[in-house]
Design a protein around this motif. Structure first.
Motif, short mmCIF file in Angstrom:
data_model
loop_
_atom_site.label_atom_id
_atom_site.label_comp_id
_atom_site.label_asym_id
_atom_site.label_seq_id
_atom_site.Cartn_x
_atom_site.Cartn_y
_atom_site.Cartn_z
N LEU A 185 0.85 -1.18 0.00
CA LEU A 185 0.00 0.00 0.00
C LEU A 185 0.88 1.23 0.00
O LEU A 185 2.01 1.19 0.50
CB LEU A 185 -0.86 0.04 1.27
N SER A 186 0.35 2.31 -0.52
CA SER A 186 1.10 3.56 -0.43
C SER A 186 0.12 4.73 -0.45
O SER A 186 -1.02 4.61 -0.87
CB SER A 186 2.11 3.69 -1.56
N SER A 187 0.63 5.85 0.02
CA SER A 187 -0.12 7.10 -0.05
C SER A 187 0.91 8.22 0.02
O SER A 187 2.04 8.02 0.46
CB SER A 187 -1.14 7.22 1.08
N VAL A 207 -5.27 6.38 -1.11
CA VAL A 207 -4.52 5.18 -0.78
C VAL A 207 -4.48 4.28 -2.02
O VAL A 207 -5.51 4.03 -2.65
CB VAL A 207 -5.15 4.42 0.40
N ALA A 242 -3.46 0.49 -3.35
CA ALA A 242 -3.25 -0.86 -2.84
C ALA A 242 -3.14 -1.83 -4.00
O ALA A 242 -3.81 -1.67 -5.02
CB ALA A 242 -4.42 -1.28 -1.94
N ALA A 291 -8.95 7.30 1.98
CA ALA A 291 -8.86 6.74 3.32
C ALA A 291 -10.05 7.20 4.17
O ALA A 291 -10.34 8.40 4.24
CB ALA A 291 -7.56 7.15 3.99
N TYR A 298 -4.60 9.42 9.71
CA TYR A 298 -3.31 8.79 9.98
C TYR A 298 -3.08 8.81 11.49
O TYR A 298 -2.95 9.87 12.09
CB TYR A 298 -2.17 9.52 9.27
N ARG A 334 -6.92 2.83 8.29
CA ARG A 334 -6.76 3.79 7.22
C ARG A 334 -6.57 3.10 5.87
O ARG A 334 -7.09 3.53 4.85
CB ARG A 334 -5.57 4.70 7.52
N GLU A 335 -5.78 2.01 5.87
CA GLU A 335 -5.34 1.41 4.62
C GLU A 335 -6.09 0.15 4.20
O GLU A 335 -6.14 -0.18 3.03
CB GLU A 335 -3.84 1.09 4.72
#
Length: 172
Positions: free
Chosen positions: A45-47, A54, A56, A78, A82, A90-91
């Protein structure tokens, strides 16, 4: 792919902590009997810092040939702020959406995220394992809790990660 509904995602940080503690009791920390995985999925995952978007994705590989068997991704907003230690809230919705786009069910999941090496023993990888009813291994880039002996210089060196007199993972 099926997802086991565990809880609503619209929760407060306090409720998320309570959910983590309750879900921790449902973890099985041993492989299933006769476990012989043939297909493995990797997930990440990244943001962007300051963004609620987000990203994924999953890639499923045949373990014998390393050939790609399937892949899926999702981009979502999200639903949770955070909060360190509560990243799964969140993810995970983005990961669930990507999971539901897969056509081939893997036998095991390896993902970028903490498993039991987490302050409450219930990191993102643990959450994913329960949601997807799948043996899951978390491979995090940093240590949230615990200590390990110095690692050797050789490739593949490893040491147990210990926290509160228990082994909670392995440092590689």
């Amino acid at each position: 792919m099926d997802v086991i509904p565990l809880h609503d995602w619209d929760v407060s940080p306090d409720e998320a902590v309570r959910l983590q503690r309750a879900l921790r009791e449902r973890l099985v920390l041993a492989p299933p009997p006769d476990f012989a995985p043939r297909l493995a999925a990797g997930a990440d995952l990244s943001s962007t810092r300051g963004s609620d978007t987000v990203y994924a994705g999953f890639v499923v590989l045949d373990l014998a040939t390393c050939a790609r068997v399937d892949a899926a991704f999702a981009v979502t907003e999200a639903p949770f702020p955070y909060v360190p230690g509560l990243l799964s809230f969140r993810e995970m919705p983005a990961l669930v959406e990507a999971w539901q786009r897969l056509h081939v069910r893997p036998d095991v999941l390896v993902m970028d995220g903490h498993g039991t090496a987490h302050p409450r023993g219930m990191g993102l990888a643990c959450h994913a394992g329960l949601l997807f009813n799948l043996p899951t291994v978390g491979c995090a880039k940093s240590i949230l809790v615990g200590r390990h002996a110095p690692l050797g210089e050789e490739r593949g060196a490893m040491e147990p990660l210990r926290y509160r007199d228990a082994t909670i993972g392995v440092a590689l």
